[in-house]
Design an enzyme around this catalytic site. Structure first.
Site, PDB file in Angstrom:
ATOM      1  N   LYS A  76       0.861  -1.189   0.000  1.00 18.04           N
ATOM      2  CA  LYS A  76       0.000   0.000   0.000  1.00 18.04           C
ATOM      3  C   LYS A  76       0.897   1.238   0.000  1.00 18.04           C
ATOM      4  O   LYS A  76       1.913   1.273   0.711  1.00 18.04           O
ATOM      5  CB  LYS A  76      -0.900  -0.027   1.241  1.00 18.04           C
ATOM      6  CG  LYS A  76      -1.936   1.091   1.299  1.00 18.04           C
ATOM      7  CD  LYS A  76      -2.872   0.948   2.493  1.00 18.04           C
ATOM      8  CE  LYS A  76      -3.948   2.030   2.526  1.00 18.04           C
ATOM      9  NZ  LYS A  76      -4.882   1.866   3.657  1.00 18.04           N
ATOM     10  N   SER A 151      -9.858   1.973   2.620  1.00 15.35           N
ATOM     11  CA  SER A 151      -8.946   2.727   1.791  1.00 15.35           C
ATOM     12  C   SER A 151      -7.921   1.861   1.049  1.00 15.35           C
ATOM     13  O   SER A 151      -7.326   2.328   0.091  1.00 15.35           O
ATOM     14  CB  SER A 151      -8.185   3.723   2.659  1.00 15.35           C
ATOM     15  OG  SER A 151      -7.352   3.053   3.586  1.00 15.35           O
ATOM     16  N   SER A 175     -10.226  -0.319   6.790  1.00 17.84           N
ATOM     17  CA  SER A 175      -9.571  -0.173   5.490  1.00 17.84           C
ATOM     18  C   SER A 175      -8.871  -1.432   4.976  1.00 17.84           C
ATOM     19  O   SER A 175      -8.465  -1.471   3.819  1.00 17.84           O
ATOM     20  CB  SER A 175      -8.555   0.969   5.534  1.00 17.84           C
ATOM     21  OG  SER A 175      -9.216   2.206   5.449  1.00 17.84           O
TER      22      SER A 175
END
Lengths: 494, 482, 95
Positions: A76, A151, A175
């Site tokens: 990420k 997210s 997330s």
């Protein structure tokens, strides 16, 4: 190969049936072919990845490999990665090449894993659909008109679309778990403090926790083995003995037999997570999953989390408050974006931050600034912290009656891109089931358990007591041995 | 009608740790810009603070020292909070400080004034990190930011508004300055900014409630502290007398003009949005730790002052002068150790008098004194056995200071400075003087005191300054009476 | 308690975010929607409940006082918007 488990990949690499360079190439080619459409990656650097793969092959040749040596992992873009662009999905950091490695990146590096690229995400991890990214929305590989969740939408999409064997992610209010649910993969948010936050760009420090995403509980356990562990650079990192999260995956529940491996497991089913707001398709899939657990020997226990309805309001005070302060460092002075024109220092700050941050980030900074400001602190921030304790205490009571809590990860399957962008409140409510675990600091995971409307995946949410990751993973693993939801992959990407 | 000036001080003492409050970067002064600003100090995205136990320990030492070695002013659990504001020398956009629960609550500092002692109460002392520096030299119309100082540990020591004059404020600041060096938690170097004062000043009619205060920021010398408070108090009184009102403000002192002026950058209403730092758990201080710190504490200035007064018969003022630094007490106690308790008073006079003046003149610390304690003790011994008069002793001291010889005896020998204390020889000289100055003798007998002094002067002259003046006095009186 | 336009502008200024008149009005509506959601929490009785500011009820771990970092400013400043002579440059600071 692209559907192989990490254990299988690890064995193939160790047996030299495939090299890390070859494996990495397979994924780089897939990214090359599919990322234009899916937008799962912000940064891919084949030269760097293949160099790391070459080093991994050398290590394997020397016989010094660890389980993840040579396996490409997508990170990420919230994890600072030395020499790589680390944007956090924001224009503010669109030019930020990190001068250092996050703890998690360092751990994967030490394990010999290959950095496959940096995945797209909601800007500064603020969002539940991946639509707030400066780099544009990520598409759900099951249907590209739908969001992958957020997210960590890029990481979820990358794993679901087989653009990466595994990925790292972070979870502040859901997330990891919500995008895992919406893309049909397995994701785990560990107990707060198990994975170091050092080098993980902060959103809300008391809630943020890094964790893995993979195709199965077994993959996730192997990834957690690398990610977890004490780090002196994070004051909230826990000093605990190292755990082997894969060791007891196959072991039946205490006193259970191999035939009914979860005999004796008490599953707490909170009535609050099955009421108004839960869509019926998701409800049906969760019900079927619970029935499957009963077949494996587990017992359902009705429980109540009476304050869970307050979790979204409390979260939207605490998280923005911490974020408003955490994001003050983005001021155009030492790194990142600086507005091209300004009158003076104040104007430089205001323009830099106004242009560098997107709408959702600014909204949350303003909420956070307000709830901490003079005259409102007690009514909002302090109040939310008291409510937070009530929510945490609900779980203390619950775990007196059960071993794990199960329910839906998200109230609906994935929604259409654009459906909630103009209504922040509706967007916020999609994390209603995942937020309580962040507030309490408890571990939570999402496991694929069927499909709902539009043939989109449904995730089962499992919350365990503090430090019960190994048990949760075993529970999920037994379920995955009995089902094949986690083996399903979206047709369009194969 | 009279005005009363009310002053409280906030003192920032840089703690003498090797590394910073929340990072492993060095705190050493004078490095090239930003060479000591590590990833945490420049607030790179993703970095986190880890608190320095050395800074906490120094705060504990201070807490015990201002509370008679009693730990009831030490918070067993204190909280680091974020103070949020934007400024280029504040990399995170917030300063980590302590707000609602500071590590030290209360304590006292006693100050010595010409007319006695006064106790100043401390509100609190808390740990925090320093900011960097903005350099305003012209970089094409821009400012340069050096973050080497960012993250240096500070103890902010907040007093109650207990002071009533600039003199008291300076005495208090000096006492704190002496204490932090005494207990070795701060080097006290004011030029380098290791010890800085903010003064909260207000004025009122005696007995009335406190007036509105203005805060004078960043006073880095005792002289500026004095000047700034004097100017500010006068300005406030004049403003009120002219029918004006005082508005709360943050002001800067300009040493060139000697005036204070409001800071433009602080015109914004302050709203620091303090909240507990989520990156840092509560700071817990155990009883064992406190005991360990207690065990390591030296005798503190106040205790020493009391002991000097009690055992050596020194006045509070004299004892106060000696206890302004630990090094001074070491020097003084060395001398008393050699000469005995009866010599304490003379030793004190020399240390606080001629020695202090010479050190001050040559800008030296007592530890760097060219005349070590043993030498000065040797000199005092010759005063006490009447070998040297006060005047001669000063001459010997000056010679020792210049390095002409290593001992008083050597110099007395060399310069032939032995005082004449042989009463037979002195009586003969006095007889001659009386015989040679009949006019003065007559005047004295007629009641003119001045004439006596003239006779003493004549006798001293006859001994070429070496006569023991006290003895000459005595002999002369006896003979004139007879 | 709904926010008025002046409060929106004030907090935008505190947060150093430039906001136009039109944006302020829109932001005001959105924030008020969100505060509508948050309002539910404020009615709850939390008498006697201690605030929970961390996910762990633990005490702070402290570090030994030792220098562990070395000079890396050329690397760190390679990503800075404007640097001269090792200093970060900003528009003139007025005290």
């Amino acid at each position: 190969m692209i559907n192989a488990s990490l254990k299988e990949l690890s064995a193939a690499l160790a047996a030299k049936n495939i090299s890390s360079v070859e494996l990495t190439r397979i994924y780089l080619e897939r990214i090359e072919r599919l990322n234009g459409e899916l937008n799962a990656f912000i940064t891919v650097d084949p030269g760097k990845s293949l160099a790391l793969a070459g080093q991994a092959d050398a290590r394997i040749a020397r016989g010094e490999h660890a389980p993840l040596t040579g396996i490409p992992v997508a990170h990420k873009d919230i994890y600072c990665t030395k020499g790589w662009l680390t944007t956090c999905g924001s224009r503010m950091l669109a030019n930020f090449e990190s001068p250092y490695d996050a703890h998690v990146i360092g751990r994967f590096g030490a394990a010999g894993a290959v950095i496959l690229g940096k995945t797209n995400m909601d800007e500064f991890a603020m969002g539940s659909s991946n639509e707030t990214s400066f780099y544009g929305p990520v598409k759900n590989p099951w249907d590209r008109a739908f969001v992958p969740g957020g997210s960590s939408g890029g990481s979820a999409c990358a794993v679901a679309a087989r653009l990466a064997p595994a990925a790292t992610a972070t979870d502040t209010g859901g997330s990891i778990r919500q995008p895992a649910a919406l893309t049909g993969i397995t994701g785990l948010k560990p107990t707060y403090g198990v994975v170091s936050r050092y080098g993980m760009i902060a959103f809300a420090s008391s809630l943020d926790q890094g964790g893995p995403m993979g195709k199965s509980a077994e993959d996730v356990a192997m990834l957690l083995d690398v990610m977890a562990g004490f780090d002196p650079r994070d004051s909230t990192s826990l000093e605990r003995e190292g755990e082997d999260y894969t060791r007891d995956l196959d072991r039946p529940w205490e006193g259970a037999s191999a035939g009914r491996p979860l005999q004796g497991l008490r599953i707490g089913v909170p009535k609050e997570h099955f009421g108004e707001g839960l869509s019926s398709d998701v409800g049906r899939a969760i019900e079927a999953a619970l029935a499957q657990f009963e077949e494996l020997g587990a017992k359902r226990v009705a429980i109540s989390l009476p304050n869970s309805g307050l979790s979204v309001p409390a979260y939207y005070v605490i998280a923005p408050a911490e974020a408003s302060s955490n994001l003050s460092r983005f001021d155009g002075v030492r790194y990142g974006y600086r507005a091209p024109e300004y009158r003076d220092l104040l104007d430089m700050y205001c323009k830099t931050r106004s242009q560098g941050f997107g709408a959702e980030v600014k909204r949350r900074i303003l909420i956070g600034t307000y709830v901490l400001s003079h005259g409102y602190y007690d009514a909002y921030y302090l109040k939310a912290q008291r409510v937070r304790r009530l929510i945490a205490q609900d779980f203390v009571e619950a775990f007196k009656k059960c071993d794990v809590v199960m329910g839906p990860t998200s109230p609906t399957v994935a929604f259409r891109i654009g459906a909630k962008t103009s209504d922040p409140v509706q967007m916020y409510l999609s994390d209603i089931y995942t937020i309580p675990a962040n507030l309490a600091g408890l571990p939570g995971m999402s496991v694929p358990c069927g499909f709902g409307e539009n043939e989109l995946p449904v995730g089962l949410h499992i919350v365990g007591n503090y430090f019960s990751e190994a048990r949760m993973l075993a529970v999920a693993h037994h379920y995955q041995r009995a089902t094949d939801w986690h083996r399903r992959a979206p047709a369009g990407v194969l | 009608m009279e005005w009363e000036v009310v002053i409280g001080l906030e003192i920032h003492a840089q703690l003498s740790t090797a590394s910073k409050m929340f990072s492993g970067a060095s705190t050493e002064f004078g490095a090239v810009p930003n060479a000591q600003a590590c990833a945490v100090d420049i607030a790179l995205p993703g970095v986190l603070p880890v608190a320095n136990s050395g800074a906490v320990e120094r705060a504990l030492r201070f807490g015990l020292a201002v509370n008679g070695n009693n730990a009831d002013n030490i918070s067993r659990r204190s909280i680091f909070a974020r103070k949020n504001y934007f400024y280029p020398d504040l990399p995170k956009g917030y300063q980590i400080s302590q707000y609602e629960l500071p590590i030290i609550n209360g304590g006292t500092i006693s100050i010595v004034l010409k007319d006695g002692q006064k106790t100043i109460h401390l509100t609190r002392a808390h740990l925090e990190e320093d900011a960097g520096k903005s350099l305003h030299e012209d970089f094409h119309g821009m400012s340069g930011i050096d973050l080497n100082r960012a993250g240096t540990p500070l103890l902010e020591i907040v007093s109650e508004p207990d002071m009533r004059s600039a003199e008291e404020a300076v005495a208090y600041a000096k006492a704190v300055h002496s204490l932090v060096r005494w207990i070795d938690i701060c080097d006290g170097n004011m030029q380098e900014g290791s010890f800085r004062c903010d003064a909260n000043v207000s004025v009122r009619r005696p007995g009335e409630p406190l007036g509105t205060r203005r805060e004078i920021k960043n006073l880095n010398s005792f002289r500026f502290l004095q000047q700034a408070i004097d100017y500010e108090a006068k300005w406030q009184i004049e403003t009120l007398q002219d029918g004006g009102t005082i508005h709360q403000a943050t002001v800067l002192f300009d040493p060139d003009s000697g005036e204070t002026r409001a800071m433009r950058s602080k015109e914004d209403a302050h709203d620091y949005r303090y909240f507990p730092d989520p990156d840092l758990l509560p700071l817990v201080v155990t009883e064992e730790w406190i005991e360990r710190v207690k065990g390591g504490l030296l005798e503190l200035p106040q205790a020493k002052r009391e002991r000097y007064a009690r055992d050596y018969g020194l006045s509070v003022y004299d004892a106060g002068l000696l206890t302004q630094s630990r090094e001074t007490t070491v020097y003084f106690e060395d001398m008393v150790g050699q000469l005995g308790t009866e010599a304490a008073k003379v030793c004190a006079n020399w240390v606080s008098g001629d020695l202090a003046a010479a050190l001050n003149r040559d800008n030296l610390d007592i530890a760097q004194s060219p005349v070590p304690s043993a030498q000065l003790a040797g000199l005092v011994a010759r005063i006490r056995d009447n070998t040297l008069s006060g005047k001669m002793a000063r001459e010997v001291f000056d010679a020792m200071w210049r390095g002409e010889a290593a001992s008083a005896d050597e110099l007395i020998e060399k310069k032939g400075l032995k005082q004449i204390s042989d009463s037979g020889a002195l009586e003969a000289i006095v007889d001659q003087v009386i015989a040679a100055n009949p006019k003065s003798v007559e005047e004295y007998r007629a009641g003119k005191e001045k004439a006596f002094n003239a006779l003493v002067g004549q006798a001293m002259k006859a001994t070429r300054g070496k006569g023991n003046p006290a003895q000459i006095n005595e002999i002369l009186k006896k003979k004139l009476a007879g | 308690m709904p926010l008025d336009l002046e409060q929106v502008k004030r907090i935008a200024h505190l947060a150093r975010i430039e906001i136009s008149q039109a944006e302020a009005a829109q932001t005001q509506d959105q924030l008020n929607d969100i505060f509508g959601l948050i309002e539910r929490m404020r009615a709850v009785d939390t008498e006697g409940i201690a605030p929970m500011s961390h996910a762990q009820d633990l005490m702070l771990r402290l570090r030994e006082d030792a220098v562990t970092e070395s000079d890396q400013h050329p690397l760190f400043q390679s990503v800075a918007p404007q640097v001269e002579g090792g200093l970060y440059l900003v528009p003139k600071v007025i005290e």
